[in-house]
Design a protein around this motif. Structure first.
Motif, PDB file in Angstrom:
ATOM      1  N   GLY A 156       8.193   6.980  -5.265  1.00  0.00           N
ATOM      2  CA  GLY A 156       7.247   6.109  -5.961  1.00  0.00           C
ATOM      3  C   GLY A 156       6.739   4.991  -5.055  1.00  0.00           C
ATOM      4  N   PHE A 157       6.465   3.828  -5.658  1.00  0.00           N
ATOM      5  CA  PHE A 157       5.899   2.701  -4.919  1.00  0.00           C
ATOM      6  C   PHE A 157       6.985   1.894  -4.222  1.00  0.00           C
ATOM      7  CE2 PHE A 157       2.644   3.663  -8.018  1.00  0.00           C
ATOM      8  CZ  PHE A 157       1.505   3.620  -7.236  1.00  0.00           C
ATOM      9  N   GLY A 158       6.645   1.365  -3.062  1.00  0.00           N
ATOM     10  CA  GLY A 158       7.569   0.531  -2.314  1.00  0.00           C
ATOM     11  C   GLY A 158       6.796  -0.416  -1.416  1.00  0.00           C
ATOM     12  N   ILE A 159       7.525  -1.303  -0.767  1.00  0.00           N
ATOM     13  CA  ILE A 159       6.930  -2.301   0.131  1.00  0.00           C
ATOM     14  C   ILE A 159       7.404  -2.023   1.556  1.00  0.00           C
ATOM     15  CG2 ILE A 159       6.737  -4.767   0.689  1.00  0.00           C
ATOM     16  CD1 ILE A 159       5.481  -4.115  -1.972  1.00  0.00           C
ATOM     17  N   LEU A 160       6.473  -1.945   2.477  1.00  0.00           N
ATOM     18  CA  LEU A 160       6.800  -1.764   3.885  1.00  0.00           C
ATOM     19  C   LEU A 160       7.490  -3.030   4.372  1.00  0.00           C
ATOM     20  CD1 LEU A 160       6.516  -0.084   6.520  1.00  0.00           C
ATOM     21  CD2 LEU A 160       4.360  -1.261   6.883  1.00  0.00           C
ATOM     22  N   THR A 161       8.730  -2.890   4.830  1.00  0.00           N
ATOM     23  CA  THR A 161       9.479  -4.067   5.282  1.00  0.00           C
ATOM     24  C   THR A 161       9.549  -4.154   6.801  1.00  0.00           C
ATOM     25  OG1 THR A 161      11.574  -2.876   5.133  1.00  0.00           O
ATOM     26  CG2 THR A 161      10.885  -4.152   3.198  1.00  0.00           C
ATOM     27  N   LYS A 162       9.473  -3.013   7.479  1.00  0.00           N
ATOM     28  CA  LYS A 162       9.575  -3.033   8.926  1.00  0.00           C
ATOM     29  C   LYS A 162       8.770  -1.877   9.499  1.00  0.00           C
ATOM     30  CE  LYS A 162      13.012  -3.098  12.637  1.00  0.00           C
ATOM     31  NZ  LYS A 162      14.434  -3.013  12.959  1.00  0.00           N
ATOM     32  N   TYR A 163       8.108  -2.167  10.581  1.00  0.00           N
ATOM     33  CA  TYR A 163       7.344  -1.131  11.269  1.00  0.00           C
ATOM     34  C   TYR A 163       7.658  -1.211  12.755  1.00  0.00           C
ATOM     35  CZ  TYR A 163       3.613   1.226  13.657  1.00  0.00           C
ATOM     36  OH  TYR A 163       2.927   2.041  14.498  1.00  0.00           O
ATOM     37  N   GLU A 164       8.079  -0.110  13.322  1.00  0.00           N
ATOM     38  CA  GLU A 164       8.281   0.008  14.766  1.00  0.00           C
ATOM     39  C   GLU A 164       7.331   1.085  15.260  1.00  0.00           C
ATOM     40  OE1 GLU A 164      10.159  -1.888  16.749  1.00  0.00           O
ATOM     41  OE2 GLU A 164      10.854  -3.087  15.064  1.00  0.00           O
ATOM     42  N   LYS A 165       7.345   1.327  16.541  1.00  0.00           N
ATOM     43  CA  LYS A 165       6.373   2.257  17.121  1.00  0.00           C
ATOM     44  C   LYS A 165       6.382   3.621  16.432  1.00  0.00           C
ATOM     45  CE  LYS A 165       4.551   3.873  21.484  1.00  0.00           C
ATOM     46  NZ  LYS A 165       4.590   3.782  22.918  1.00  0.00           N
ATOM     47  N   TYR A 166       7.559   4.198  16.165  1.00  0.00           N
ATOM     48  CA  TYR A 166       7.613   5.546  15.620  1.00  0.00           C
ATOM     49  C   TYR A 166       8.325   5.667  14.270  1.00  0.00           C
ATOM     50  CZ  TYR A 166       5.860   6.917  20.149  1.00  0.00           C
ATOM     51  OH  TYR A 166       5.085   7.041  21.264  1.00  0.00           O
ATOM     52  N   TYR A 167       8.630   4.555  13.634  1.00  0.00           N
ATOM     53  CA  TYR A 167       9.225   4.652  12.312  1.00  0.00           C
ATOM     54  C   TYR A 167       8.870   3.428  11.482  1.00  0.00           C
ATOM     55  CZ  TYR A 167      12.984   1.357  13.545  1.00  0.00           C
ATOM     56  OH  TYR A 167      13.690   0.244  13.910  1.00  0.00           O
ATOM     57  N   MET A 168       9.026   3.598  10.176  1.00  0.00           N
ATOM     58  CA  MET A 168       8.783   2.492   9.248  1.00  0.00           C
ATOM     59  C   MET A 168       9.879   2.484   8.193  1.00  0.00           C
ATOM     60  SD  MET A 168       5.515   3.960   7.062  1.00  0.00           S
ATOM     61  CE  MET A 168       4.410   3.712   8.383  1.00  0.00           C
ATOM     62  N   VAL A 169      10.194   1.296   7.720  1.00  0.00           N
ATOM     63  CA  VAL A 169      11.219   1.117   6.695  1.00  0.00           C
ATOM     64  C   VAL A 169      10.514   0.604   5.449  1.00  0.00           C
ATOM     65  CG1 VAL A 169      13.350  -0.093   6.054  1.00  0.00           C
ATOM     66  CG2 VAL A 169      12.963   0.596   8.444  1.00  0.00           C
ATOM     67  N   ILE A 170      10.799   1.262   4.319  1.00  0.00           N
ATOM     68  CA  ILE A 170      10.151   0.902   3.054  1.00  0.00           C
ATOM     69  C   ILE A 170      11.221   0.652   2.004  1.00  0.00           C
ATOM     70  CG2 ILE A 170       8.540   1.670   1.265  1.00  0.00           C
ATOM     71  CD1 ILE A 170       7.249   3.440   3.433  1.00  0.00           C
ATOM     72  N   ALA A 171      11.060  -0.472   1.297  1.00  0.00           N
ATOM     73  CA  ALA A 171      11.982  -0.832   0.219  1.00  0.00           C
ATOM     74  C   ALA A 171      11.427  -0.291  -1.097  1.00  0.00           C
ATOM     75  CB  ALA A 171      12.151  -2.342   0.149  1.00  0.00           C
ATOM     76  N   PHE A 172      12.174   0.624  -1.702  1.00  0.00           N
ATOM     77  CA  PHE A 172      11.816   1.178  -3.011  1.00  0.00           C
ATOM     78  C   PHE A 172      12.733   0.581  -4.063  1.00  0.00           C
ATOM     79  CE2 PHE A 172      10.569   4.460   0.046  1.00  0.00           C
ATOM     80  CZ  PHE A 172       9.261   4.700  -0.339  1.00  0.00           C
ATOM     81  N   LYS A 173      12.426   0.827  -5.304  1.00  0.00           N
ATOM     82  CA  LYS A 173      13.236   0.328  -6.415  1.00  0.00           C
ATOM     83  C   LYS A 173      14.696   0.793  -6.288  1.00  0.00           C
ATOM     84  CE  LYS A 173      12.637   2.360 -10.360  1.00  0.00           C
ATOM     85  NZ  LYS A 173      12.145   2.852 -11.648  1.00  0.00           N
ATOM     86  N   ASP A 174      14.887   2.026  -5.810  1.00  0.00           N
ATOM     87  CA  ASP A 174      16.238   2.597  -5.721  1.00  0.00           C
ATOM     88  C   ASP A 174      16.874   2.452  -4.337  1.00  0.00           C
ATOM     89  OD1 ASP A 174      16.044   3.406  -8.372  1.00  0.00           O
ATOM     90  OD2 ASP A 174      15.162   5.331  -7.819  1.00  0.00           O
ATOM     91  N   GLY A 175      16.303   1.643  -3.454  1.00  0.00           N
ATOM     92  CA  GLY A 175      16.897   1.458  -2.135  1.00  0.00           C
ATOM     93  C   GLY A 175      15.880   1.553  -1.008  1.00  0.00           C
ATOM     94  N   THR A 176      16.360   1.362   0.205  1.00  0.00           N
ATOM     95  CA  THR A 176      15.511   1.355   1.394  1.00  0.00           C
ATOM     96  C   THR A 176      15.553   2.721   2.067  1.00  0.00           C
ATOM     97  OG1 THR A 176      15.957  -0.990   1.693  1.00  0.00           O
ATOM     98  CG2 THR A 176      15.134   0.189   3.591  1.00  0.00           C
ATOM     99  N   LYS A 177      14.386   3.177   2.513  1.00  0.00           N
ATOM    100  CA  LYS A 177      14.275   4.469   3.191  1.00  0.00           C
ATOM    101  C   LYS A 177      13.539   4.273   4.510  1.00  0.00           C
ATOM    102  CE  LYS A 177      15.846   6.742  -0.393  1.00  0.00           C
ATOM    103  NZ  LYS A 177      17.160   7.226  -0.432  1.00  0.00           N
TER     104      LYS A 177
ATOM    105  N   THR B 273       2.789  -4.311   3.142  1.00  0.00           N
ATOM    106  CA  THR B 273       1.840  -3.339   2.611  1.00  0.00           C
ATOM    107  C   THR B 273       2.507  -2.498   1.523  1.00  0.00           C
ATOM    108  OG1 THR B 273       0.715  -3.192   4.739  1.00  0.00           O
ATOM    109  CG2 THR B 273       0.361  -1.369   3.216  1.00  0.00           C
ATOM    110  N   VAL B 274       1.778  -2.266   0.433  1.00  0.00           N
ATOM    111  CA  VAL B 274       2.291  -1.415  -0.645  1.00  0.00           C
ATOM    112  C   VAL B 274       2.092   0.040  -0.226  1.00  0.00           C
ATOM    113  CG1 VAL B 274       2.044  -0.739  -3.062  1.00  0.00           C
ATOM    114  CG2 VAL B 274       1.768  -3.138  -2.406  1.00  0.00           C
ATOM    115  N   MET B 275       3.187   0.812  -0.313  1.00  0.00           N
ATOM    116  CA  MET B 275       3.166   2.222   0.057  1.00  0.00           C
ATOM    117  C   MET B 275       3.550   3.046  -1.174  1.00  0.00           C
ATOM    118  SD  MET B 275       2.528   1.841   3.330  1.00  0.00           S
ATOM    119  CE  MET B 275       2.864   3.392   4.119  1.00  0.00           C
ATOM    120  N   ARG B 276       3.150   4.314  -1.156  1.00  0.00           N
ATOM    121  CA  ARG B 276       3.546   5.216  -2.244  1.00  0.00           C
ATOM    122  C   ARG B 276       4.111   6.489  -1.635  1.00  0.00           C
ATOM    123  NH1 ARG B 276       2.297   9.517  -4.997  1.00  0.00           N
ATOM    124  NH2 ARG B 276       2.683   9.623  -7.215  1.00  0.00           N
ATOM    125  N   HIS B 277       5.288   6.878  -2.090  1.00  0.00           N
ATOM    126  CA  HIS B 277       5.930   8.109  -1.647  1.00  0.00           C
ATOM    127  C   HIS B 277       5.920   9.102  -2.815  1.00  0.00           C
ATOM    128  CE1 HIS B 277       9.077  10.916  -0.375  1.00  0.00           C
ATOM    129  NE2 HIS B 277       8.738  10.557   0.859  1.00  0.00           N
TER     130      HIS B 277
END
Length: 172
Positions: A133-154, A125-129
């Protein structure tokens, strides 16, 4: 009004019915605005409803603050106004927010969180922070999500980041 005869009462009733029919006819005219008080809105519905001045000392009114029963009546009255909208509801507070507005915001946040927990974004899923800015959801767990942005993963807490408005799901 007092009537001396049934005939007078009946004539007045017919006039009232005609007046009500005229108001209803005008209400169905899509070219205007219909203004109602909260007290007179019970039983009515409109596509768009604007509830204004849900502010401290106005809703609930300052005169109601010494009585729990009066405050509950004002809460009920606001509920009636809020449930008149078929499509869109806008609630406005000027100055200091009413305790009712604060309760309403809390309930809306809770409903939003429940909806997000039931409609979890899927990886890819495309996300926006707001900062990254824009990033791609790479992982979703029950209480957290990991998003890959142009400048790194958050990593973000879910649904907190969405509720606070820092993060949003982008519809493509």
């Amino acid at each position: 009004m007092k009537y001396d005869t049934i005939k007078e009462w009946r004539e007045a009733a017919v006039k009232d019915i005609k007046r009500i029919e005229e108001v209803n006819r005008k209400r169905n005219n899509k070219g205007g605005v219909f203004v109602r008080t909260m007290h007179r809105s019970k039983g009515c519905e409109w596509e768009h409803v604007f509830v204004t001045d849900v502010s401290q000392n106005i809703m609930p009114h300052v005169n109601s603050l010494n009585s729990a029963a009066a405050i509950e009546e004002e809460r009920r009255l606001l509920y009636v106004a809020l449930t008149r909208a078929m499509d869109d509801l806008e609630v406005y507070s000027y100055g200091i927010e009413s305790p009712f507005m604060i309760e309403l915001n809390d309930k809306m946040q809770q409903k939003k969180a429940e909806k997000m927990l039931n409609e979890k974004p899927a990886p890819g899923t495309v996300m926006r922070h707001e900062t990254y800015g824009f990033g791609i959801l790479t992982k979703y767990e029950k209480y957290y999500m990991v998003i890959a942005f142009k400048d790194g993963t958050k990593t973000f807490l879910f649904p907190d980041a969405l509720l606070k408005g820092a993060l949003s799901v982008q519809k493509l």
